[in-house]
Each structure stands twice: as structure tokens, then as C-alpha cells.
Design a protein around this motif. Structure first.
Motif, PDB file in Angstrom:
ATOM      1  N   ILE A   1       0.843  -1.181   0.000  1.00 38.27           N
ATOM      2  CA  ILE A   1       0.000   0.000   0.000  1.00 38.27           C
ATOM      3  C   ILE A   1       0.883   1.238   0.000  1.00 38.27           C
ATOM      4  O   ILE A   1       1.622   1.489   0.938  1.00 38.27           O
ATOM      5  N   MET A   2       0.832   2.009  -1.087  1.00 37.15           N
ATOM      6  CA  MET A   2       1.592   3.237  -1.214  1.00 37.15           C
ATOM      7  C   MET A   2       0.628   4.327  -1.665  1.00 37.15           C
ATOM      8  O   MET A   2      -0.561   4.084  -1.841  1.00 37.15           O
ATOM      9  N   ASN A   3       1.155   5.519  -1.874  1.00 37.45           N
ATOM     10  CA  ASN A   3       0.304   6.638  -2.241  1.00 37.45           C
ATOM     11  C   ASN A   3      -0.450   6.400  -3.542  1.00 37.45           C
ATOM     12  O   ASN A   3      -1.637   6.650  -3.632  1.00 37.45           O
ATOM     13  N   ASP A   4       0.261   5.935  -4.556  1.00 38.15           N
ATOM     14  CA  ASP A   4      -0.346   5.799  -5.876  1.00 38.15           C
ATOM     15  C   ASP A   4      -0.524   4.354  -6.323  1.00 38.15           C
ATOM     16  O   ASP A   4      -1.038   4.103  -7.404  1.00 38.15           O
ATOM     17  N   ASP A   5      -0.094   3.408  -5.511  1.00 37.40           N
ATOM     18  CA  ASP A   5      -0.097   2.013  -5.947  1.00 37.40           C
ATOM     19  C   ASP A   5      -0.589   1.113  -4.823  1.00 37.40           C
ATOM     20  O   ASP A   5      -0.018   1.106  -3.735  1.00 37.40           O
ATOM     21  N   VAL A   6      -1.652   0.374  -5.079  1.00 37.11           N
ATOM     22  CA  VAL A   6      -2.187  -0.574  -4.104  1.00 37.11           C
ATOM     23  C   VAL A   6      -2.354  -1.930  -4.780  1.00 37.11           C
ATOM     24  O   VAL A   6      -2.943  -2.022  -5.860  1.00 37.11           O
ATOM     25  N   MET A   7      -1.799  -2.963  -4.170  1.00 40.35           N
ATOM     26  CA  MET A   7      -1.993  -4.321  -4.666  1.00 40.35           C
ATOM     27  C   MET A   7      -2.190  -5.240  -3.468  1.00 40.35           C
ATOM     28  O   MET A   7      -1.262  -5.465  -2.686  1.00 40.35           O
ATOM     29  N   LEU A   8      -3.403  -5.734  -3.300  1.00 42.38           N
ATOM     30  CA  LEU A   8      -3.733  -6.594  -2.175  1.00 42.38           C
ATOM     31  C   LEU A   8      -3.558  -8.057  -2.563  1.00 42.38           C
ATOM     32  O   LEU A   8      -3.874  -8.455  -3.688  1.00 42.38           O
ATOM     33  N   ASN A   9      -3.079  -8.833  -1.622  1.00 43.41           N
ATOM     34  CA  ASN A   9      -2.764 -10.236  -1.877  1.00 43.41           C
ATOM     35  C   ASN A   9      -4.019 -11.103  -1.738  1.00 43.41           C
ATOM     36  O   ASN A   9      -4.182 -11.859  -0.789  1.00 43.41           O
TER      37      ASN A   9
ATOM     38  N   GLN B   1     -11.063   3.299  -4.780  1.00 44.96           N
ATOM     39  CA  GLN B   1      -9.640   3.407  -4.461  1.00 44.96           C
ATOM     40  C   GLN B   1      -9.429   3.612  -2.962  1.00 44.96           C
ATOM     41  O   GLN B   1      -8.559   2.985  -2.352  1.00 44.96           O
ATOM     42  N   SER B   2     -10.223   4.486  -2.373  1.00 50.39           N
ATOM     43  CA  SER B   2     -10.114   4.751  -0.938  1.00 50.39           C
ATOM     44  C   SER B   2     -10.384   3.486  -0.129  1.00 50.39           C
ATOM     45  O   SER B   2      -9.718   3.211   0.878  1.00 50.39           O
ATOM     46  N   HIS B   3     -11.354   2.706  -0.573  1.00 50.27           N
ATOM     47  CA  HIS B   3     -11.694   1.439   0.081  1.00 50.27           C
ATOM     48  C   HIS B   3     -10.504   0.481   0.024  1.00 50.27           C
ATOM     49  O   HIS B   3     -10.139  -0.143   1.032  1.00 50.27           O
ATOM     50  N   LEU B   4      -9.880   0.375  -1.135  1.00 56.09           N
ATOM     51  CA  LEU B   4      -8.745  -0.526  -1.312  1.00 56.09           C
ATOM     52  C   LEU B   4      -7.532  -0.067  -0.511  1.00 56.09           C
ATOM     53  O   LEU B   4      -6.768  -0.893   0.009  1.00 56.09           O
ATOM     54  N   GLU B   5      -7.338   1.236  -0.398  1.00 53.11           N
ATOM     55  CA  GLU B   5      -6.197   1.769   0.348  1.00 53.11           C
ATOM     56  C   GLU B   5      -6.220   1.342   1.808  1.00 53.11           C
ATOM     57  O   GLU B   5      -5.179   1.270   2.460  1.00 53.11           O
ATOM     58  N   GLN B   6      -7.395   1.047   2.315  1.00 53.19           N
ATOM     59  CA  GLN B   6      -7.530   0.621   3.707  1.00 53.19           C
ATOM     60  C   GLN B   6      -7.392  -0.890   3.872  1.00 53.19           C
ATOM     61  O   GLN B   6      -7.581  -1.424   4.964  1.00 53.19           O
ATOM     62  N   GLY B   7      -7.071  -1.571   2.765  1.00 53.28           N
ATOM     63  CA  GLY B   7      -6.874  -3.012   2.828  1.00 53.28           C
ATOM     64  C   GLY B   7      -8.141  -3.814   2.620  1.00 53.28           C
ATOM     65  O   GLY B   7      -8.136  -5.040   2.761  1.00 53.28           O
ATOM     66  N   HIS B   8      -9.243  -3.130   2.276  1.00 58.66           N
ATOM     67  CA  HIS B   8     -10.505  -3.809   2.026  1.00 58.66           C
ATOM     68  C   HIS B   8     -10.608  -4.196   0.549  1.00 58.66           C
ATOM     69  O   HIS B   8      -9.837  -3.714  -0.284  1.00 58.66           O
ATOM     70  N   VAL B   9     -11.575  -5.049   0.219  1.00 56.72           N
ATOM     71  CA  VAL B   9     -11.768  -5.478  -1.164  1.00 56.72           C
ATOM     72  C   VAL B   9     -13.226  -5.304  -1.565  1.00 56.72           C
ATOM     73  O   VAL B   9     -14.067  -4.933  -0.740  1.00 56.72           O
ATOM     74  N   ALA B  10     -13.532  -5.580  -2.834  1.00 59.94           N
ATOM     75  CA  ALA B  10     -14.901  -5.427  -3.318  1.00 59.94           C
ATOM     76  C   ALA B  10     -15.185  -6.423  -4.431  1.00 59.94           C
ATOM     77  O   ALA B  10     -14.311  -6.734  -5.244  1.00 59.94           O
ATOM     78  N   ILE B  11     -16.417  -6.918  -4.438  1.00 60.98           N
ATOM     79  CA  ILE B  11     -16.910  -7.755  -5.532  1.00 60.98           C
ATOM     80  C   ILE B  11     -17.751  -6.856  -6.429  1.00 60.98           C
ATOM     81  O   ILE B  11     -18.680  -6.197  -5.951  1.00 60.98           O
ATOM     82  N   VAL B  12     -17.421  -6.823  -7.705  1.00 61.24           N
ATOM     83  CA  VAL B  12     -18.071  -5.893  -8.631  1.00 61.24           C
ATOM     84  C   VAL B  12     -18.733  -6.664  -9.766  1.00 61.24           C
ATOM     85  O   VAL B  12     -18.140  -7.579 -10.344  1.00 61.24           O
ATOM     86  N   LEU B  13     -19.966  -6.279 -10.077  1.00 56.94           N
ATOM     87  CA  LEU B  13     -20.666  -6.851 -11.228  1.00 56.94           C
ATOM     88  C   LEU B  13     -20.319  -6.023 -12.458  1.00 56.94           C
ATOM     89  O   LEU B  13     -20.483  -4.800 -12.457  1.00 56.94           O
ATOM     90  N   VAL B  14     -19.837  -6.686 -13.496  1.00 57.12           N
ATOM     91  CA  VAL B  14     -19.443  -5.993 -14.722  1.00 57.12           C
ATOM     92  C   VAL B  14     -20.107  -6.649 -15.929  1.00 57.12           C
ATOM     93  O   VAL B  14     -20.606  -7.774 -15.855  1.00 57.12           O
ATOM     94  N   ASN B  15     -20.087  -5.917 -17.025  1.00 58.43           N
ATOM     95  CA  ASN B  15     -20.476  -6.486 -18.313  1.00 58.43           C
ATOM     96  C   ASN B  15     -19.212  -7.070 -18.928  1.00 58.43           C
ATOM     97  O   ASN B  15     -18.336  -6.336 -19.379  1.00 58.43           O
ATOM     98  N   ALA B  16     -19.112  -8.390 -18.929  1.00 55.99           N
ATOM     99  CA  ALA B  16     -17.894  -9.058 -19.394  1.00 55.99           C
ATOM    100  C   ALA B  16     -17.626  -8.817 -20.873  1.00 55.99           C
ATOM    101  O   ALA B  16     -16.490  -8.950 -21.330  1.00 55.99           O
TER     102      ALA B  16
END
Length: 249
Positions: free
Chosen positions: A23-31, A147-162
Motif C-alpha cells: 500500500i503506497m500513495n499511488d499504488d495498491v496491490m492486495l494479496n 480506491q479509498s476502500h482498497l487503500e484501507q486493505g478492504h476489497v470489493a466484488i463488482v458486477l461488470v459487463n464481461a
């Protein structure tokens, strides 16, 4: 529901990045581990298993029991996933543009098959959500809020048009309609809308990229631009559904 229809996660391939959560200012990658769906209909359950593995793994027996108690079928809506998180004691917030079923979906090929049988069931789930402890909000969510949600270490399930979602790292797009038993012939036609769940697990502000786990695969983290992600998740048919999952209980 017949238990054989549920995902047997002991047979799925689970892929973990070797890096730690970054978790950095501009880059977030959760495991967040990647778990592949087994059928054409169970992407939502696979995504649920991913976030549960990331948060606090539950046993296969507990997961299957929860799905059976909720009487899941092969038609799994975002509200079903919210009920699943609630039943397993996971803090969540389901944001959507429509509190219930959009009657316009009746004319979409993706929804047409199950619409008549599902409309009343899904509407009832929305009506009873608050009394069952399921948090649902009628609102539109911005990419900055994600983005703010992810910065806190949380995740999300999103419905998309594949049909619209394009991974910049994958050589060829996956055919979501082709999760068929061996030997069964496929008659694929590119639809206007193909609902699909993904788990959003990171972003890079400098490159305007979103990282997500696609349950169509078991061996990679996918990446797309902010603009493509927004187009896919705001497409008509998604209701802009997003299920925020919180790391703390």
C-alpha cells in the motif's frame, strides 16, 4: 440445492502472489487469492470464496452449509452474495442503483431465462435485507471511493459487463459462456450484455489502472484502465452493483 452444484473448492486451483500486501500513495496491490469458477454460473460464489480466503478463511463445510441454508441455485444475484457475507459474519455494504429487480432486464437475453422465477425472490430479499442484517444502499459509487476502500486493505466484488471488460495483460479474451461440460457443443454468439463478477484488489493512479481477480482464470491478476473498468461496471444490466467487503469484522 443439490450439493453437487456447489463449488467444490478442494478441487479448484488457488493462485497467490508471492509479494506481500503493498500500500503506497499511488499504488495498491492486495494479496487476494485467485479461485477459478467451475461452471458458467458460479462466478459470484468463486469471488465470495476469494474474499473469504483473503479475510478469514472459512472451512469448505461452513461455506457449503451457508450456500445450502440460503437455498442458492444457478441464478446468483449480488443481493445473494450480500446475504452470504452477512450469514458468515463478514462486514459488508452492498451499493446499487436499483433496490430490487429492474423490469427492463426482462428483455435482456442474459436475464430472460430466469427472470419470471427470480423477480419475486430477489425483490423479497431486498425488502427483508435490513431486518436480516444485510446492509444495502441505493447510491452510485465513484472510482475514487473504490480506491479509498482498497487503500484501507478492504476489497470489493463488482458486477461488470464481461463483453466490455478488456484485460490489458491477457492475450485473448475469455469466453464466459463456454464453461460447459466436456463434449457439449457451444453455440457462442457475442451478446450485448454478459453479467460477470470480479474481485477488485488494486490500482495504480499513475497508469490509471485497476487490478482485479477474474474467476474465469486461476493463474493471474488482470488489469484494465479506469475508463474501461467504469464502462464495464456502469453498463446497463449491472445496476452498478458493488459489494464492499471490510477486512475488520
Amino acid at each position: 440445492m443439490n450439493q453437487t452444484l456447489l463449488i467444490n473448492f478442494t478441487e479448484t486451483q488457488l493462485y497467490r502472489e508471492t509479494h506481500t500486501d503493498c500500500i503506497m500513495n499511488d499504488d495498491v496491490m492486495l494479496n487476494v487469492p485467485v479461485i477459478r469458477q467451475l461452471y458458467h454460473w458460479d462466478c459470484g460464489l468463486a469471488c465470495s470464496r476469494m474474499v473469504l480466503e483473503y479475510l478469514n478463511p472459512v472451512s469448505e463445510e461452513e461455506f457449503q452449509r451457508a450456500c445450502l441454508d440460503l437455498e442458492f441455485t444457478e441464478s446468483v444475484w449480488t443481493i445473494d452474495l450480500a446475504y452470504l457475507m452477512c450469514k458468515l459474519g463478514v462486514r459488508h455494504c452492498f451499493c446499487t442503483q436499483t433496490l430490487g429487480v429492474d423490469k427492463g432486464f426482462r428483455n435482456q437475453s442474459f436475464y430472460k431465462k430466469h427472470f419470471d422465477t427470480e423477480e419475486d425472490r430477489v425483490n423479497e430479499l431486498f425488502l427483508k435485507a435490513e431486518s436480516n442484517g444485510v446492509l444495502v444502499k441505493k447510491c452510485s459509487v465513484t472510482v475514487q471511493e473504490i480506491q479509498s476502500h482498497l487503500e484501507q486493505g478492504h476489497v470489493a466484488i463488482v458486477l461488470v459487463n464481461a463483453v466490455l471488460l478488456v484485460c490489458e495483460l491477457c492475450a485473448t479474451p475469455v469466453k464466459y459462456c463456454c464453461f460447459l461440460p466436456v463434449g457439449q457443443k457451444c453455440f457462442c454468439r457475442k451478446p450485448d450484455y454478459q453479467g460477470h463478477f470480479v474481485v477488485v484488489c488494486g490500482f495504480n493512479r499513475k497508469t490509471s489502472s485497476i487490478f482485479y481477480n477474474n474467476p474465469a482464470y486461476s493463474d493471474r491478476v488482470c488489469c484494465t484502465s479506469f475508463s474501461n473498468f467504469e464502462e464495464a461496471r456502469r453498463s446497463y444490466g449491472t445496476d452498478e452493483d458493488i459489494l464492499f467487503i471490510y477486512k475488520d469484522g
